[in-house]
Design a protein around this motif. Structure first.
Motif, PDB file in Angstrom:
ATOM      1  N   TYR A  62     -39.762  -1.412 -13.160  1.00 31.63           N
ATOM      2  CA  TYR A  62     -39.250  -1.712 -13.785  1.00 31.63           C
ATOM      3  C   TYR A  62     -39.354   0.072 -15.113  1.00 31.63           C
ATOM      4  O   TYR A  62     -39.287   0.014 -15.356  1.00 31.63           O
ATOM      5  N   LEU A  63     -40.850  -0.171 -14.891  1.00 29.78           N
ATOM      6  CA  LEU A  63     -40.939   1.345 -15.785  1.00 29.78           C
ATOM      7  C   LEU A  63     -40.267   2.222 -15.355  1.00 29.78           C
ATOM      8  O   LEU A  63     -39.837   3.223 -16.364  1.00 29.78           O
ATOM      9  N   LEU A  64     -39.887   2.328 -13.802  1.00 31.66           N
ATOM     10  CA  LEU A  64     -39.562   3.992 -13.413  1.00 31.66           C
ATOM     11  C   LEU A  64     -37.695   3.991 -13.874  1.00 31.66           C
ATOM     12  O   LEU A  64     -37.325   4.440 -14.069  1.00 31.66           O
ATOM     13  N   VAL A  65     -37.190   2.444 -14.603  1.00 29.69           N
ATOM     14  CA  VAL A  65     -36.158   2.799 -14.351  1.00 29.69           C
ATOM     15  C   VAL A  65     -35.497   3.011 -15.740  1.00 29.69           C
ATOM     16  O   VAL A  65     -34.573   3.073 -16.450  1.00 29.69           O
ATOM     17  N   LEU A  66     -36.594   2.181 -16.687  1.00 33.72           N
ATOM     18  CA  LEU A  66     -37.132   2.296 -18.519  1.00 33.72           C
ATOM     19  C   LEU A  66     -37.595   3.685 -18.629  1.00 33.72           C
ATOM     20  O   LEU A  66     -36.351   4.699 -19.063  1.00 33.72           O
ATOM     21  N   ILE A  67     -38.096   4.562 -17.597  1.00 33.33           N
ATOM     22  CA  ILE A  67     -38.155   5.986 -18.191  1.00 33.33           C
ATOM     23  C   ILE A  67     -37.965   7.072 -17.613  1.00 33.33           C
ATOM     24  O   ILE A  67     -38.900   8.242 -17.951  1.00 33.33           O
ATOM     25  N   VAL A  85     -43.162  10.126 -16.694  1.00 26.95           N
ATOM     26  CA  VAL A  85     -43.472  10.141 -14.996  1.00 26.95           C
ATOM     27  C   VAL A  85     -43.880  11.370 -14.443  1.00 26.95           C
ATOM     28  O   VAL A  85     -44.284  12.844 -14.991  1.00 26.95           O
ATOM     29  N   PHE A  86     -44.871  11.186 -13.951  1.00 25.19           N
ATOM     30  CA  PHE A  86     -45.989  11.809 -13.212  1.00 25.19           C
ATOM     31  C   PHE A  86     -46.872  12.515 -13.967  1.00 25.19           C
ATOM     32  O   PHE A  86     -47.076  13.927 -13.403  1.00 25.19           O
ATOM     33  N   THR A  87     -47.605  11.943 -14.903  1.00 24.09           N
ATOM     34  CA  THR A  87     -48.621  12.449 -15.939  1.00 24.09           C
ATOM     35  C   THR A  87     -49.507  11.159 -16.255  1.00 24.09           C
ATOM     36  O   THR A  87     -49.356  10.275 -15.942  1.00 24.09           O
ATOM     37  N   TRP A  88     -50.990  11.389 -16.717  1.00 29.55           N
ATOM     38  CA  TRP A  88     -51.602  10.420 -17.271  1.00 29.55           C
ATOM     39  C   TRP A  88     -51.411   9.524 -18.024  1.00 29.55           C
ATOM     40  O   TRP A  88     -51.118   8.353 -18.218  1.00 29.55           O
ATOM     41  N   GLN A  89     -50.023  10.682 -19.137  1.00 28.82           N
ATOM     42  CA  GLN A  89     -49.737   9.024 -20.180  1.00 28.82           C
ATOM     43  C   GLN A  89     -48.892   8.062 -19.539  1.00 28.82           C
ATOM     44  O   GLN A  89     -49.056   7.390 -19.904  1.00 28.82           O
ATOM     45  N   GLY A  90     -48.823   8.779 -18.360  1.00 26.40           N
ATOM     46  CA  GLY A  90     -47.442   7.775 -17.904  1.00 26.40           C
ATOM     47  C   GLY A  90     -48.130   6.745 -17.165  1.00 26.40           C
ATOM     48  O   GLY A  90     -48.013   5.131 -16.692  1.00 26.40           O
ATOM     49  N   ALA A 167     -46.947   7.334 -11.817  1.00 29.36           N
ATOM     50  CA  ALA A 167     -48.199   8.954 -12.228  1.00 29.36           C
ATOM     51  C   ALA A 167     -48.492   9.269 -10.909  1.00 29.36           C
ATOM     52  O   ALA A 167     -48.508  11.298 -11.013  1.00 29.36           O
ATOM     53  N   GLY A 168     -47.582   8.587  -9.589  1.00 29.02           N
ATOM     54  CA  GLY A 168     -48.477   9.429  -8.649  1.00 29.02           C
ATOM     55  C   GLY A 168     -49.361   9.810  -8.159  1.00 29.02           C
ATOM     56  O   GLY A 168     -50.510   9.000  -9.035  1.00 29.02           O
ATOM     57  N   ASN A 169     -49.275  10.811  -7.542  1.00 26.77           N
ATOM     58  CA  ASN A 169     -51.107  11.034  -6.900  1.00 26.77           C
ATOM     59  C   ASN A 169     -51.198  12.826  -6.780  1.00 26.77           C
ATOM     60  O   ASN A 169     -51.763  13.230  -5.690  1.00 26.77           O
ATOM     61  N   LEU A 170     -51.419  13.083  -7.896  1.00 27.21           N
ATOM     62  CA  LEU A 170     -51.960  14.293  -8.021  1.00 27.21           C
ATOM     63  C   LEU A 170     -53.257  14.588  -8.741  1.00 27.21           C
ATOM     64  O   LEU A 170     -53.355  14.214  -9.233  1.00 27.21           O
ATOM     65  N   PRO A 171     -54.160  14.765  -7.311  1.00 26.28           N
ATOM     66  CA  PRO A 171     -55.707  15.245  -7.705  1.00 26.28           C
ATOM     67  C   PRO A 171     -55.936  16.422  -8.728  1.00 26.28           C
ATOM     68  O   PRO A 171     -55.257  18.054  -9.016  1.00 26.28           O
ATOM     69  N   GLY A 172     -56.780  15.670  -9.812  1.00 28.72           N
ATOM     70  CA  GLY A 172     -57.217  16.175 -10.846  1.00 28.72           C
ATOM     71  C   GLY A 172     -56.113  16.284 -11.705  1.00 28.72           C
ATOM     72  O   GLY A 172     -56.533  16.450 -13.023  1.00 28.72           O
ATOM     73  N   ARG A 173     -55.044  15.614 -11.822  1.00 33.92           N
ATOM     74  CA  ARG A 173     -53.965  15.408 -13.040  1.00 33.92           C
ATOM     75  C   ARG A 173     -53.742  14.118 -12.847  1.00 33.92           C
ATOM     76  O   ARG A 173     -53.886  13.268 -14.258  1.00 33.92           O
ATOM     77  N   THR A 174     -53.218  12.780 -12.757  1.00 27.11           N
ATOM     78  CA  THR A 174     -53.345  12.253 -12.375  1.00 27.11           C
ATOM     79  C   THR A 174     -53.443  11.030 -11.058  1.00 27.11           C
ATOM     80  O   THR A 174     -53.451   9.700 -11.086  1.00 27.11           O
ATOM     81  N   GLN A 175     -54.599  11.436 -10.539  1.00 26.52           N
ATOM     82  CA  GLN A 175     -54.869  11.143  -9.297  1.00 26.52           C
ATOM     83  C   GLN A 175     -56.414   9.543  -9.948  1.00 26.52           C
ATOM     84  O   GLN A 175     -57.604  11.311  -9.763  1.00 26.52           O
TER      85      GLN A 175
END
Length: 224
Positions: A62-67, A85-90, A167-175
């Motif tokens: 739902y969030l992906l569809v929205l934002i 999307v793909f940020t720590w704020q997400g 947010a995905g799985n980005l080490p050091g950023r969103t992990q």
């Protein structure tokens, strides 16, 4: 140890921001529902509680569809130079939505347990509605509200499904911790996985114990 402290610090950051947002939004919504007299109150309460029962992956979708970039809100945010999307704020947004019902339910029950006679007495003394909330209602409901906030922090700290999708799985950023545990297990790194699980478990148990003590009725002093 960097594989532990980096996702731990990010998880605490995400859970902290999500808890602050829920402390404001959740308490406000709980107070409004506790005082709102309408047939639609139960419907609104059910909609706000929906994240508690929906699978986290559904919330993430739902969030992906929205934002997302193709979403209506996502396109508007992109026009303002904001990307979630793909940020720590997400991750904060996802954790906030998932943990929101815990604050809502606990705070609403606490507000409904407040003796209305005390609020009416404050009105008779000329206290404004804002003053009544901050000087009478909120202090009397503080234990339930604080317990809900602690539970929301614990839930946000352990959030996985919606966070991974948004947010995905980005080490050091969103992990976050939960995502790091998943990656360590998939990679066969049992040592890191065990350490991450231990850190997460100890933190969550401590928060649950604190929340349990706050929700326990205060012991009454024996009458003399």
């Amino acid at each position: 140890m960097e594989a532990v402290w980096t996702p731990l610090a990010l998880s605490l950051k995400v859970a902290g921001w999500a808890t602050v947002l829920n402390a404001v939004l959740g308490v406000g919504a709980a107070y409004a529902l506790a005082r709102w007299q309408s047939r639609l109150r139960d419907v609104v309460d059910a909609l706000l509680t929906l994240p508690l029962v929906l699978p986290p992956t559904v919330l993430g979708y739902y969030l992906l569809v929205l934002i997302g970039r193709r979403g209506a809100l996502g396109q508007w945010l992109a026009g303002m130079g904001i990307e979630l999307v793909f940020t720590w704020q997400g991750a904060v947004l996802a954790s906030t939505i998932v943990a929101f019902p815990l604050v809502l339910k606990s705070a609403r029950a606490a507000f409904e347990a407040v003796d209305h006679r005390l609020e009416n007495a404050a009105r008779v003394l000329g206290t404004s509605e804002t003053g009544i909330f901050f000087r009478v209602t909120l202090p009397l409901a503080a234990r339930g509200v604080t317990a809900g906030v602690l539970l929301a922090f614990a839930r946000a700290l352990g959030e996985f499904g919606a966070t991974l999708m948004v947010a995905g799985n980005l080490p050091g950023r969103t992990q976050t911790l939960s995502v790091a545990i998943y990656e360590a297990v998939q990679a066969g790194d049992d040592r890191t996985a065990n350490l991450l699980v231990l850190v997460t478990s100890v933190t969550c148990v401590a928060l649950l114990v604190a929340a349990g003590r706050l929700t326990r009725p205060a012991a009454r002093r024996p009458a003399r």
